[in-house]
Design a protein around this motif. Sequence first.
Motif, PDB file in Angstrom:
ATOM      1  N   LYS A  49       0.835  -1.211   0.000  1.00  9.80           N
ATOM      2  CA  LYS A  49       0.000   0.000   0.000  1.00  9.80           C
ATOM      3  C   LYS A  49       0.865   1.254   0.000  1.00  9.80           C
ATOM      4  O   LYS A  49       0.613   2.196  -0.755  1.00  9.80           O
ATOM      5  N   GLU A  50       1.912   1.257   0.824  1.00 13.14           N
ATOM      6  CA  GLU A  50       2.788   2.439   0.892  1.00 13.14           C
ATOM      7  C   GLU A  50       3.532   2.644  -0.422  1.00 13.14           C
ATOM      8  O   GLU A  50       3.668   3.782  -0.888  1.00 13.14           O
ATOM      9  N   GLU A  53       1.003   3.960  -3.054  1.00 13.25           N
ATOM     10  CA  GLU A  53       0.625   5.361  -2.831  1.00 13.25           C
ATOM     11  C   GLU A  53       1.785   6.313  -3.082  1.00 13.25           C
ATOM     12  O   GLU A  53       1.565   7.456  -3.483  1.00 13.25           O
ATOM     13  N   ILE A  56       1.636   7.081  -6.707  1.00 10.23           N
ATOM     14  CA  ILE A  56       0.573   8.043  -7.004  1.00 10.23           C
ATOM     15  C   ILE A  56       0.993   9.458  -6.607  1.00 10.23           C
ATOM     16  O   ILE A  56       0.764  10.434  -7.345  1.00 10.23           O
ATOM     17  N   LYS A  57       1.637   9.608  -5.448  1.00 10.99           N
ATOM     18  CA  LYS A  57       2.099  10.920  -4.993  1.00 10.99           C
ATOM     19  C   LYS A  57       3.115  11.524  -5.954  1.00 10.99           C
ATOM     20  O   LYS A  57       3.222  12.745  -6.082  1.00 10.99           O
ATOM     21  N   LEU A  87      -6.584  -1.614  -3.428  1.00  5.64           N
ATOM     22  CA  LEU A  87      -6.012  -0.353  -3.924  1.00  5.64           C
ATOM     23  C   LEU A  87      -6.731   0.128  -5.182  1.00  5.64           C
ATOM     24  O   LEU A  87      -6.911   1.331  -5.372  1.00  5.64           O
ATOM     25  N   GLN A  90      -9.784   1.819  -4.104  1.00  4.68           N
ATOM     26  CA  GLN A  90      -9.485   3.100  -3.494  1.00  4.68           C
ATOM     27  C   GLN A  90      -9.053   4.136  -4.529  1.00  4.68           C
ATOM     28  O   GLN A  90      -9.315   5.335  -4.379  1.00  4.68           O
ATOM     29  N   TYR A  91      -8.381   3.660  -5.592  1.00  4.18           N
ATOM     30  CA  TYR A  91      -7.872   4.556  -6.638  1.00  4.18           C
ATOM     31  C   TYR A  91      -8.334   4.038  -7.999  1.00  4.18           C
ATOM     32  O   TYR A  91      -7.537   3.544  -8.807  1.00  4.18           O
TER      33      TYR A  91
END
Length: 268
Positions: A49-50, A53, A56-57, A87, A90-91
């Motif tokens: 997950k980290e 993300e 994505i950041k 995920l 979520q996205y």
Amino acid sequence: MQALLLICHGSRLKEGSEQAKSFVQQCIESIDTPIKEICFLELAEPSIKEGFETCIKKGATKIAVVPVLLLSANHSKRDIPDELIKLRNQYPAVEITYGRPFGVHESISDLLWEKINNKVSSLKDTSHVLLIGRGSSDPDVKRDLELIAKQLRERYRVPQIQACFLTGSKPRFEDALTKIQEACDQVVIVPYLLFTGLLLKGINKTINEYKGHNEKEIMICEALGYHPILRKVLETRINETLNDKERNAFVPRSLKSYKQISGDSRWR
């Protein structure tokens, strides 16, 4: 923007996770992708997950996910897809492609033969090679390791070779070792593991116990390590995932369906 996310297994030993990360960093140096991240399935950070993300950041709109795992088993067919389903929900705007592990690749037999030659000057007609995998409840692990053993036997004319496992699959390592000692003079142990760790220590302990009860010649090869051959295989898997997006598109399925996907040759 395209991102590449490599998922390593992770280890209780910090050194093991650091070795995996260093290997993957070397592999992705030549990959022309704007965003490249490394994460771990378990036992180390960052998590899947980290890592996802972070991509994505950094501006990722498309993420190619590649598992850095030896064989196609529950981790690659259930655990990682389960995380990716969460995920994706979520996205939903992020396009995900999902590659395959090292799997059955013809060049791996070259690596195994090199490991054997580094330990044994020549195999005898009565030599017996045990190729030891971690093992899994997933039957594809047994199938694939036996296929790798077959490739090694046919390519290098290994007199006798058998795949066995530490857990989850049969035959168990201890049972195979006991059985073959009755019919051979020399046993060569080839651990099908990426790096030296707790599992390899367990193999050595078993071998030492057997050596104390008989006079057979038992030798153990080094773990696969992060070898240049594995680097080429991983680079192949990465390029497959990046360049064949239609074939590798991640479409949420039930976990049962992911286990059934092993019938597709791309998972081998």
